[in-house]
Motif scaffolding. Structure first.
Motif, short mmCIF file in Angstrom:
data_model
loop_
_atom_site.label_atom_id
_atom_site.label_comp_id
_atom_site.label_asym_id
_atom_site.label_seq_id
_atom_site.Cartn_x
_atom_site.Cartn_y
_atom_site.Cartn_z
N LEU A 65 2.32 11.01 8.09
CA LEU A 65 1.29 10.00 7.80
C LEU A 65 0.35 9.82 9.00
CD1 LEU A 65 3.49 7.39 5.93
CD2 LEU A 65 1.67 8.78 4.95
N ILE A 66 0.93 9.80 10.21
CA ILE A 66 0.10 9.61 11.40
C ILE A 66 -0.95 10.71 11.52
CG2 ILE A 66 0.21 9.83 13.94
CD1 ILE A 66 2.70 8.08 13.87
N LYS A 201 -5.94 1.47 0.53
CA LYS A 201 -4.65 0.87 0.14
C LYS A 201 -3.90 1.78 -0.84
CE LYS A 201 -2.63 -3.08 -2.17
NZ LYS A 201 -2.89 -4.27 -2.96
N VAL A 202 -4.66 2.29 -1.81
CA VAL A 202 -4.04 3.17 -2.82
C VAL A 202 -3.62 4.50 -2.18
CG1 VAL A 202 -4.43 4.38 -5.01
CG2 VAL A 202 -5.39 2.10 -4.64
N ILE A 203 -4.53 5.04 -1.35
CA ILE A 203 -4.21 6.33 -0.72
C ILE A 203 -2.96 6.21 0.15
CG2 ILE A 203 -5.02 8.03 0.99
CD1 ILE A 203 -7.87 7.53 -0.09
N LEU A 204 -2.88 5.13 0.93
CA LEU A 204 -1.71 4.94 1.79
C LEU A 204 -0.44 4.79 0.96
CD1 LEU A 204 -3.01 2.62 4.66
CD2 LEU A 204 -2.01 4.90 4.90
N GLY A 270 7.47 -3.50 1.02
CA GLY A 270 7.03 -3.98 2.33
C GLY A 270 5.59 -3.60 2.59
N TYR A 271 5.24 -2.38 2.26
CA TYR A 271 3.86 -1.93 2.46
C TYR A 271 2.90 -2.76 1.61
CZ TYR A 271 -0.42 0.62 1.73
OH TYR A 271 -1.74 0.92 1.62
N LEU A 272 3.26 -2.95 0.33
CA LEU A 272 2.36 -3.71 -0.56
C LEU A 272 2.17 -5.14 -0.05
CD1 LEU A 272 3.52 -2.42 -4.06
CD2 LEU A 272 1.33 -1.99 -2.93
N TYR A 273 3.24 -5.70 0.52
CA TYR A 273 3.14 -7.06 1.07
C TYR A 273 2.17 -7.06 2.26
CZ TYR A 273 4.48 -11.46 3.24
OH TYR A 273 4.44 -12.71 3.80
#
Lengths: 282, 457
Positions: A65-66, A201-204, A270-273
């Protein structure tokens, strides 16, 4: 209206899950199930190889991801400028996405060959290394090599997502910035990135869930070796079910699959939060 | 242009779907019973299809449909059976990768061979059927589910004679210590241009090292006591660690596929390669060696003497699915494919070595190329299959190989393997998954001579 979709979901996803779940208490080889009580569950919590594979999954996902998000965003910005040759580069960068992961991983096994392999030969010719590196056999290098392959194979896909996001930003905003005297860096960080937030947000989300579930390339490149150093959760689970040299352990693999699903579920939640803010940016 | 492209894509898709089922024979004429056979062998396809065509042309009642299924073969067999699309017969070699005979038998998927066929004079003569029934390999509880008709050799060491000469070695070593020394000498002479020995990414330990240990009378299962015992592997593992510590193992061979390593050997980049008789064809057809002399040697052992059996795998066993609706016709096909004419031609083409005493006498090996270099030796045979236990963690071959590569503590490894395997054995005995296999008078040089006992505890 939704009932056909719900029915399909139940048939293809929910039912198989519960069908498989009943084997949690069995040693099941695909034909015969032997009741083993809670052995599979106890084993899961003491299975050092699995828990190492969980750590490797995080290492792989974070590393991927980085690299993949900034590179694909950079390429998207570059290509969106419609400079001469942009379309050619768009195709070149997107090409790996349409090639099967197994195929390009196989090609990389040749590129990574130790003795007179193309990569080592080039690096030695450039005096960057003094002796050949065992890219896929050395525990120090194997995960880095796998991440490079994953980034190469996936960045075209995210680049296209970013290009579609960039195309939704109005040219007038950029013109206003230019009139106000903003430079390229300021425009990128103050305009482009905030306005990409919803699609980012969606891509991540896609990138995170994909990275945690990846394993196809690993099976071809190393099959989890050397000594389990490149096993991620799903390569380990896959080997428990489909390993050529032992009988399938479907009951135990089910327990691990449930654990893996829980881990990915927690990360996604957790990510969505944390990502709620991205919706509010613009 | 887009239309043309679309039509082309649809055509390509349709064509690919036509070939997706593998290489098969065409549909049978009306009135004939179709017997379908699956095989995962590609190398002998041309010969077998020719023989199938001959049969189909002669027979008025039976049509053989031969299909090659290369990928994921054991799973394809299972899926075929569970979905009602299984063939009547399928080929499987002894200890075929991913194939567990007991699982297939326990699930009532197979039909045993009838006595009438086992005692058929032609069939018995060509296959030595009664002599080649091995527990867990082609039989369960003594009941045969396939009979093999050819074999490949046990593992041999194939070596580059030119590199050996450069290193001053005149004779292939007969001990593992000697092999370590020879590999080291070749590597030193090579000075980074060529190396001593190699393995590949799959079955690293089993490829040649385990054969060396087995030839020394050491096996991972104590048949007399009916328990797993890895103690005897200690010396072999300690010696094998030197291949890595002294740098004589070809760099990266541990992660390269078998064909990549064969290509490297054919290029003269390392001196010693271990594999069975299939390499005769590999180094004459697939990767022909023309630039140097190569030779074949028997495996070394720990002390230079022969104290145990080296696995030599019989091949081309035809198993019959219990779901076959054409059993009588299928047995006729089994008889035909095990006839002297078919098997003799198969061996003389160089696909495999003869298995039965009769076939060893009648075949003419002069046209079989370098296969003659792999001629059977007396100590090659088959061990009965040991209980297929569900072991926690890596299997023994992977664990041992990791210890060899990493140079880790061998005593600890052996204690761990003994513990994990015997715990798994006791657990699986308790749940009724396996039976303890005991051969009270087990002889490592004749592992199938004595009767196998199956114990519940």
């Amino acid at each position: 209206m939704l009932s056909p979709a719900v029915l399909l979901l139940v048939i293809t996803s929910v039912y198989p899950f519960f069908w498989l779940f009943r084997y949690v208490l069995y040693d099941y080889n695909g034909f015969v199930a032997y009741f083993t009580g809670t052995y599979n569950i106890k084993r899961a919590f003491t299975d050092a190889v699995f828990w190492k594979s969980v750590l490797h999954t995080f290492e792989y996902a974070i590393g991927k991801l980085i690299l993949i998000i900034p590179i694909s965003l950079g390429l998207a910005v570059f290509i969106s400028r419609n400079l001469p040759g942009s379309n050619t580069f768009r195709i070149i960068f997107f090409l790996p996405t349409v090639i099967s992961a197994s195929v390009y991983s196989l090609i990389f096994t040749f590129i990574f060959a130790v003795f007179r392999g193309p990569l080592n030969t080039v690096l030695e010719a450039m005096n960057l290394i003094t002796r050949p590196i065992d890219w896929l056999g050395d525990p120090k290098w194997v995960m880095k090599s796998i991440i490079v392959v994953a980034v190469w194979g996936g960045l075209g896909n995210y680049m296209i997502y970013f290009i579609s996001g960039l195309s939704s930003i109005s040219e007038e905003i950029y013109e206003s910035c230019m009139i106000d005297g903003a430079n390229g860096t300021q425009t990128f960080f103050k305009i482009t990135l905030p306005m990409l937030s919803p699609i980012l947000k969606v891509i991540l989300l896609l990138a995170i869930t994909t990275a945690f579930k990846d394993y196809q390339s690993i099976l071809v490149l190393t099959n989890g070796g050397p000594d389990g150093r490149s096993h991620v959760m799903f390569s380990y689970i896959y080997n428990l079910i489909f390993a050529a040299f032992s009988s399938p352990q479907i009951g135990y693999a089910t327990v691990l699959s449930v654990l893996a699903a829980l881990i990915i579920g927690v990360i996604t939640a957790g990510y969505l939060y944390l990502a709620r803010k991205l919706d509010d940016v613009f | 242009m887009k239309k043309v492209l679309s039509i082309l894509l649809i055509f390509l898709f349709a064509t690919s779907m036509m070939f997706a089922g593998g290489a098969g024979e065409s549909q049978a004429p009306k009135g004939k019973t179709v017997v379908e056979i699956w095989s995962n062998d590609r190398h002998d396809l041309e010969y077998l299809l020719a023989k199938v065509s001959e049969f189909n042309a002669k027979s008025d009642t039976i049509e053989i449909k031969h299909t090659t299924v290369v990928e994921n073969y054991p799973n394809m067999l299972v899926m075929g059976f569970t979905s009602g699309n299984a063939p009547d017969l399928f080929y499987m070699n002894a200890r075929g990768t991913g194939f567990d005979l007991k699982t297939f038998v326990d699930a009532n998927m197979l039909t045993p061979y009838p006595d009438s066929l086992l005692d058929d004079p032609e069939f018995a003569k060509v296959t030595d059927a009664r002599k080649n029934i091995v527990e867990g390999v082609n039989a369960i509880n003594g009941v045969p589910y396939a009979i093999f008709n050819v074999r490949r050799s046990g593992t041999r060491m194939i070596y580059n004679v030119d590199l050996f000469k450069k290193a001053g070695i005149t004779k292939f070593p007969t001990t593992l210590a000697g092999l370590v020394e020879a590999a080291d000498k070749v590597t030193k002479v090579g000075n980074g241009q060529f190396y001593g020995i190699a393995t590949c990414a799959s079955a690293q330990f089993e490829r040649w090292l385990e054969g060396i240990i087995n030839k020394s009378g050491v096996y991972h299962y104590d048949f007399k006591k009916g328990v797993f015992n890895f103690d005897g592997y200690r010396e072999g593992i300690l010696l094998a660690q030197k291949f890595f510590s002294n740098g004589s193992m070809f760099p990266g061979s541990n992660t390269q596929g078998v064909d990549a390593m064969r290509a490297q050997f054919a290029n003269g980049t390392f001196g010693i390669w271990g594999n069975a008789s299939q390499e005769a064809g590999v180094f004459t057809d697939q990767f022909p060696i023309e630039d140097f002399e190569w030779a074949v040697a028997e495996l070394p052992s720990l002390d230079g003497t022969v104290k145990g059996t080296v696995d030599s795998r019989p091949q081309k066993g035809l198993f019959m699915f219990s779901s076959s609706k054409n059993k009588d016709a299928a047995w006729e096909v089994v008889k035909y494919l095990n006839s002297e004419e078919v098997v003799k031609g198969y061996i003389e083409k160089g696909y495999a070595l003869p298995l039965s005493t009769y076939m060893q006498k009648v075949v003419d090996m002069s046209g079989a190329g370098r296969l003659g270099d792999f001629a059977p030796v007396p100590y090659e045979g088959l061990y009965p299959s040991v209980p297929a236990v569900t072991v926690a963690g890596d299997n023994y071959a992977v664990s041992i190989w990791n210890a060899i590569v990493n140079g880790s503590d061998v005593d600890r490894l052996i204690a761990d393997l003994n513990k994990r395997y015997n715990e798994a054995l006791e657990r699986d005995l308790k749940i009724g998954k396996v039976k303890r296999i005991v051969i009270p008078n087990f002889d490592p040089l004749n592992p199938n001579k004595e009767k196998v006992q199956f114990l519940d505890k």
